[in-house]
Design a protein around this motif. Structure first.
Motif, PDB file in Angstrom:
ATOM      1  N   GLN A 143     -84.472  13.276 -13.616  1.00  0.00           N
ATOM      2  CA  GLN A 143     -84.000  13.021 -12.130  1.00  0.00           C
ATOM      3  C   GLN A 143     -83.377  14.212 -11.712  1.00  0.00           C
ATOM      4  N   ARG A 144     -82.675  14.815 -12.417  1.00  0.00           N
ATOM      5  CA  ARG A 144     -82.138  16.189 -11.745  1.00  0.00           C
ATOM      6  C   ARG A 144     -82.861  17.167 -11.408  1.00  0.00           C
ATOM      7  N   ASN A 145     -84.197  17.201 -12.186  1.00  0.00           N
ATOM      8  CA  ASN A 145     -85.275  18.364 -11.995  1.00  0.00           C
ATOM      9  C   ASN A 145     -86.361  17.510 -10.814  1.00  0.00           C
ATOM     10  N   SER A 146     -85.912  16.395 -10.042  1.00  0.00           N
ATOM     11  CA  SER A 146     -86.569  15.910  -9.111  1.00  0.00           C
ATOM     12  C   SER A 146     -87.873  15.330  -9.878  1.00  0.00           C
ATOM     13  N   LYS A 147     -88.003  14.622 -11.012  1.00  0.00           N
ATOM     14  CA  LYS A 147     -89.034  14.053 -11.489  1.00  0.00           C
ATOM     15  C   LYS A 147     -88.763  12.715 -11.805  1.00  0.00           C
ATOM     16  N   PRO A 148     -89.874  11.860 -11.907  1.00  0.00           N
ATOM     17  CA  PRO A 148     -89.618  10.226 -12.059  1.00  0.00           C
ATOM     18  C   PRO A 148     -89.093  10.184 -13.350  1.00  0.00           C
ATOM     19  N   ARG A 149     -88.315   9.273 -13.334  1.00  0.00           N
ATOM     20  CA  ARG A 149     -87.501   8.792 -14.711  1.00  0.00           C
ATOM     21  C   ARG A 149     -88.494   8.469 -15.797  1.00  0.00           C
ATOM     22  N   ILE A 150     -89.536   7.991 -15.654  1.00  0.00           N
ATOM     23  CA  ILE A 150     -90.421   7.401 -16.487  1.00  0.00           C
ATOM     24  C   ILE A 150     -91.249   8.983 -16.936  1.00  0.00           C
ATOM     25  N   GLY A 151     -91.457   9.332 -18.033  1.00  0.00           N
ATOM     26  CA  GLY A 151     -92.169  10.388 -18.275  1.00  0.00           C
ATOM     27  C   GLY A 151     -93.759   9.880 -18.753  1.00  0.00           C
ATOM     28  N   THR A 152     -94.771  10.586 -18.578  1.00  0.00           N
ATOM     29  CA  THR A 152     -96.215  10.214 -18.731  1.00  0.00           C
ATOM     30  C   THR A 152     -96.673  11.027 -19.824  1.00  0.00           C
ATOM     31  N   VAL A 153     -97.532  10.429 -20.693  1.00  0.00           N
ATOM     32  CA  VAL A 153     -98.303  11.219 -21.794  1.00  0.00           C
ATOM     33  C   VAL A 153     -99.689  10.728 -21.552  1.00  0.00           C
ATOM     34  N   VAL A 154    -100.494  11.536 -21.538  1.00  0.00           N
ATOM     35  CA  VAL A 154    -102.093  10.898 -21.175  1.00  0.00           C
ATOM     36  C   VAL A 154    -103.052  11.503 -22.392  1.00  0.00           C
ATOM     37  N   LEU A 155    -103.518  10.475 -22.977  1.00  0.00           N
ATOM     38  CA  LEU A 155    -104.418  10.534 -24.222  1.00  0.00           C
ATOM     39  C   LEU A 155    -105.879  10.373 -23.695  1.00  0.00           C
ATOM     40  N   SER A 156    -106.755  11.142 -23.896  1.00  0.00           N
ATOM     41  CA  SER A 156    -107.987  11.075 -23.588  1.00  0.00           C
ATOM     42  C   SER A 156    -109.040  11.816 -24.325  1.00  0.00           C
ATOM     43  N   ALA A 157    -110.314  10.900 -24.189  1.00  0.00           N
ATOM     44  CA  ALA A 157    -111.361  11.513 -25.158  1.00  0.00           C
ATOM     45  C   ALA A 157    -112.670  11.597 -24.251  1.00  0.00           C
ATOM     46  N   ALA A 158    -113.583  12.305 -24.546  1.00  0.00           N
ATOM     47  CA  ALA A 158    -114.624  12.554 -23.913  1.00  0.00           C
ATOM     48  C   ALA A 158    -115.653  13.275 -24.716  1.00  0.00           C
ATOM     49  N   GLN A 159    -116.911  13.127 -24.536  1.00  0.00           N
ATOM     50  CA  GLN A 159    -118.067  13.859 -25.132  1.00  0.00           C
ATOM     51  C   GLN A 159    -118.478  14.881 -24.486  1.00  0.00           C
ATOM     52  N   GLU A 160    -118.727  15.943 -25.425  1.00  0.00           N
ATOM     53  CA  GLU A 160    -119.275  17.348 -24.738  1.00  0.00           C
ATOM     54  C   GLU A 160    -120.546  17.751 -25.639  1.00  0.00           C
ATOM     55  N   GLY A 161    -121.427  17.547 -25.243  1.00  0.00           N
ATOM     56  CA  GLY A 161    -122.652  17.858 -26.090  1.00  0.00           C
ATOM     57  C   GLY A 161    -122.683  17.011 -27.343  1.00  0.00           C
ATOM     58  N   ASP A 162    -122.551  17.858 -28.529  1.00  0.00           N
ATOM     59  CA  ASP A 162    -122.641  17.532 -29.683  1.00  0.00           C
ATOM     60  C   ASP A 162    -121.104  17.374 -30.423  1.00  0.00           C
ATOM     61  N   HIS A 163    -120.044  17.382 -29.433  1.00  0.00           N
ATOM     62  CA  HIS A 163    -118.624  17.538 -29.691  1.00  0.00           C
ATOM     63  C   HIS A 163    -118.010  16.459 -28.934  1.00  0.00           C
ATOM     64  N   ILE A 164    -116.725  16.213 -29.598  1.00  0.00           N
ATOM     65  CA  ILE A 164    -115.551  15.228 -28.867  1.00  0.00           C
ATOM     66  C   ILE A 164    -114.390  16.004 -28.533  1.00  0.00           C
ATOM     67  N   LEU A 165    -114.119  15.842 -27.208  1.00  0.00           N
ATOM     68  CA  LEU A 165    -112.933  16.796 -26.736  1.00  0.00           C
ATOM     69  C   LEU A 165    -111.732  15.525 -26.719  1.00  0.00           C
ATOM     70  N   LEU A 166    -110.805  15.798 -27.390  1.00  0.00           N
ATOM     71  CA  LEU A 166    -109.491  14.975 -27.390  1.00  0.00           C
ATOM     72  C   LEU A 166    -108.398  15.789 -26.664  1.00  0.00           C
ATOM     73  N   SER A 167    -107.635  15.283 -25.873  1.00  0.00           N
ATOM     74  CA  SER A 167    -106.628  15.959 -25.077  1.00  0.00           C
ATOM     75  C   SER A 167    -105.311  14.956 -25.123  1.00  0.00           C
ATOM     76  N   ILE A 168    -104.233  15.939 -25.379  1.00  0.00           N
ATOM     77  CA  ILE A 168    -102.835  15.246 -25.438  1.00  0.00           C
ATOM     78  C   ILE A 168    -102.206  15.976 -24.226  1.00  0.00           C
ATOM     79  N   ARG A 169    -101.868  15.324 -23.047  1.00  0.00           N
ATOM     80  CA  ARG A 169    -101.077  15.997 -22.051  1.00  0.00           C
ATOM     81  C   ARG A 169     -99.768  15.174 -21.635  1.00  0.00           C
ATOM     82  N   ASP A 170     -98.862  15.980 -21.516  1.00  0.00           N
ATOM     83  CA  ASP A 170     -97.482  15.370 -20.892  1.00  0.00           C
ATOM     84  C   ASP A 170     -96.726  16.046 -19.863  1.00  0.00           C
ATOM     85  N   ASP A 171     -96.238  15.418 -18.966  1.00  0.00           N
ATOM     86  CA  ASP A 171     -95.614  16.006 -17.888  1.00  0.00           C
ATOM     87  C   ASP A 171     -94.033  16.378 -18.039  1.00  0.00           C
TER      88      ASP A 171
END
Length: 719
Positions: A454-482
């Motif tokens: 809140q002091r840094n002008s962000k929402p109180r609730i943080g967000t973690v995004v976990l995603s998966a996608a296929q790219e050719g013959d590979h899988i891309l997994l990403s973990i992103r936080d704010d």
């Protein structure tokens, strides 16, 4: 039924109940966010109820005890007698952990131990505790009910025998006794009460019947002599036999008479016009219910008014076709066996493709090309049978985020994307631990406390995004936080403090290399060690596991904005795309997924930095290692010099290095065969395969090779 670990029904129960447990894990987390969701409450209740029923049938008492009380608690929630709160959810998630432990014991062929009595007591308190108070309402004073006016009750012939109540027997026998003795002291109200009970008792048994004279006398006593006349007997309703699909013409005519009146049905000469007019003006009369025999399972047949008078038709054509079963359970060992056979077929295909150039016959070449295409299609089809959606792994993380955030006092929301992305079942299992470490780190190290956000002008609730996608013959997994992101300067200082490098070396690190420091064993930015983090082993486990899967890791971060971790892994490990190279006149296979670039070494500048041979690629110095020295056999001279040959750039975890080889042959799909007992565990080798020309080639395990040989020095220079 006694417990038997080999019982086929037990194995089916473990599979189905295991799926229910996986679903309950996510449903309980969702329920905490939406406690008034009736569908979720019912789904959780059904889950516990189903598991309890199966466990009860198999006499797995410990499971029954836990699920029974949990089911009672959710029954209270469904009925609005309790409210979902954090304490209740903590207990129910502990129940889920206990059930998972019991199922693990059942999978091992052991009858599970009883649940912790303390947990059962907590569940019982939730079930028996004070329910949520309902809003109080002033109860109006009820007015005295008027005395009902009783009218004569017509005698109705019961359609099914009912058990004779003891009270009815007593009253009826007393009434008959009074009748035989000539006692007439029965009031109207009592007479009507007795009448109702007598009517209920008639037909109850076949042994205590009264005579016609006694019954007539009874009616005279109740209603007065000659004042009761029995209604004219009605024609019994048409009953369709339970086992027949069609009714006869006579039965159909009787149904029409009951619906429209005698002689007024649509098929009669006098009633045809009237029936047509009724059908035109009253759409509700399109169909009428047909009386059905009471014993016919309570299912009433509806007779359409437009049915032809003959009543004959194809009843089977009207019935909905029964849907055939479209799924079948197959043991994973069978799938693995089929995959091994397909792998052998791939090797034969590779061999034929190599020999095709030696044939001058065009027809033979066409046959080999067709076999190549069919083998590729078969390989893809069999691989699909081994695929599982990545949500099987993602389903664990809502619970992980909830538990960690509650311990740390943070508010975190987990968003999952691409849950339907498919990958090999072996990869699904292998990715579970690395992803758990990454998600825990995102919550612990990344997301700030609510007041700081809140002091840094962000929402109180943080967000973690976990995603998966296929790219050719590979899988891309990403973990992103704010969250807070990573400061490269802080990472440099930590590396120096822990003695991993000197200050001068740390200053030369690029921003990307600073982020990769967190993958080193023993490195942590936490000041204090806790149950969650601080030991510096989590990210090292991630790097090792991903490298073992021939995958790569890429980390990017921005101070105050958050961190992104990208993981790239192959779709499957059963059949591996490789780059075939020659080192010391022998063929080796490198996993193609880690290869990023190939070039001639003569075209690049090499030098030594801090005792490490390096090569400059696009103004960036990369470590360079000579595979000729690493893979030379004892007393064998390696190919001299490093100014000839080719360099293969590979990405191992988050690090890019160059490997010197004699030459590059090309890409080839190979089947990994395990090494024998003598060579098992040899560092730097993942297995062996048969190449297209029929020779054996070793498959390189590059992370292991680099760990084993990369630290060795010769003449003060590491290469």
């Amino acid at each position: 039924m006694a417990f038997n670990a080999d019982n086929e029904m037990l194995q089916d129960f473990l599979i189905e109940a295991g799926e229910l447990l996986d679903g309950l894990n996510g449903q309980l987390i969702d329920l905490e966010r939406t406690p008034d969701d009736r569908d979720l409450l019912n789904a959780v209740f059904r889950g516990f109820h189903t598991i309890k029923g199966g466990a009860g049938f198999l006499e797995i008492t410990p499971l029954v005890e836990v699920c029974h009380i949990a089911e009672d608690v959710f029954n209270l929630l469904r009925n609005g007698e309790r409210r979902v709160d954090a304490r209740l959810m903590d207990v129910m998630l502990r129940v889920l952990d206990v059930l998972n432990q019991m199922f693990a014991e059942l999978h091992q062929g052991q009858l599970p131990d009883p649940a912790d009595p303390g947990l059962l007591r907590e569940l019982a308190r939730l079930r028996d505790g004070n329910p949520a108070p309902a809003p109080a309402k002033a109860a109006p004073v009820a007015a005295p009910a008027p005395t009902p006016v009783l009218s004569p009750v017509p005698v109705v012939k019961p359609v099914a025998p009912a058990p004779l109540a003891d009270a009815a027997d007593t009253e009826f026998e007393a009434l008959l006794a009074d009748l035989r003795e000539g006692d007439t002291g029965v009031t109207d109200v009592e007479a009507r009460d007795v009448e109702v009970e007598a009517v209920q008792a008639v037909g109850g048994t076949g042994s205590d019947l009264i005579t016609d004279e006694e019954f007539e006398a009874l009616l005279d006593k109740l209603h007065g002599p000659g004042k009761f006349s029995a209604p004219a007997p009605e024609e019994p309703p048409v009953v369709i036999s339970k086992g027949e699909d069609l009714i006869t013409d006579d039965e159909f005519e009787k149904v029409l008479d009951q619906m429209y009146g005698a002689g007024k049905g649509p098929t009669s000469a006098g009633g045809a016009a009237e029936a047509t007019a009724e059908a035109a003006t009253d759409g509700a009369a399109a169909s009428m219910p047909m009386p059905v025999e009471d014993g016919a399972d309570g299912v009433a047949a509806n007779l359409p008014a437009t049915r032809p008078a003959t009543g004959r038709g194809d009843a089977k054509s009207a019935a909905a076709p029964e849907k055939a079963e479209t799924t079948v359970r197959v043991d994973t060992e069978r799938l693995d066996a089929i995959m091994n056979l397909v792998g052998e077929l791939v090797l034969v295909r590779n061999r034929l493709n190599t020999l095709k150039a030696t044939f001058d016959d065009e027809q033979v070449s066409q046959v080999i090309a067709s076999l190549d295409m069919v083998t590729s299609d078969l390989q893809a089809a069999v691989m699909k049978t081994r695929m599982q959606p990545v949500k099987k792994v993602f389903g664990r993380f809502p619970r992980v985020v909830r538990d960690v955030s509650r311990v740390l006092g943070k508010e975190v929301e987990l968003i999952m994307e691409g849950e339907e992305t498919d990958l090999d079942k072996n990869l699904v299992e292998a990715l579970a631990d690395p992803l758990i470490h990454l998600v825990r780190n995102a919550v612990d190290h990344g997301i700030e406390m609510p007041d700081v956000r809140q002091r840094n002008s962000k929402p109180r609730i943080g967000t973690v995004v976990l995603s998966a996608a296929q790219e050719g013959d590979h899988i891309l997994l990403s973990i992103r936080d704010d969250g807070a992101g990573m400061d490269p300067e802080k990472l440099r200082r930590k590396a120096v403090e822990k003695g991993m490098m000197d200050a001068e070396t740390a200053e030369r690190l690029t921003e990307q290399e600073c982020f990769e420091l967190i993958l080193l064993p023993g490195f942590s930015t936490k000041e204090q060690i806790s149950d969650i983090s601080g030991r510096g082993v989590g990210m090292d486990v991630v790097k090792t596991a991903i490298s073992r899967l021939s995958g790569t890791i890429n980390i990017s971060s921005e101070v105050g904005a958050g961190t992104l971790v990208m993981i790239k892994v192959p779709l499957t490990l059963a059949i591996l795309p490789t780059l075939m190279v020659v080192v010391n006149r022998r063929k080796y296979a490198m996993p193609l997924g880690v290869v990023s670039e190939i070039f001639e070494i003569a075209d690049k500048e090499t030098n030594v930095v801090d005792g490490q041979l390096s090569i400059t690629v696009r103004q960036k110095a990369l470590p360079l290692f000579n595979l000729r020295r690493w893979l030379s056999i004892r007393n064998e001279e390696a190919t001299p010099g490093i100014k000839d040959g080719q360099v293969v750039l590979v990405q191992i975890g988050a690090q890019t290095v160059g490997l010197i080889v004699d030459s590059v042959i090309g890409q080839e799909e190979v089947v990994i065969k395990p090494l024998g007992e003598i060579l098992y565990g040899l560092p730097g080798f993942a297995g062996a395969t048969i190449t297209g020309d029929g020779h054996i080639a070793l498959i390189l395990d590059l992370p292991s090779l680099l760990r084993h040989y990369g630290a060795r020095r010769s003449d003060g220079i590491r290469y």
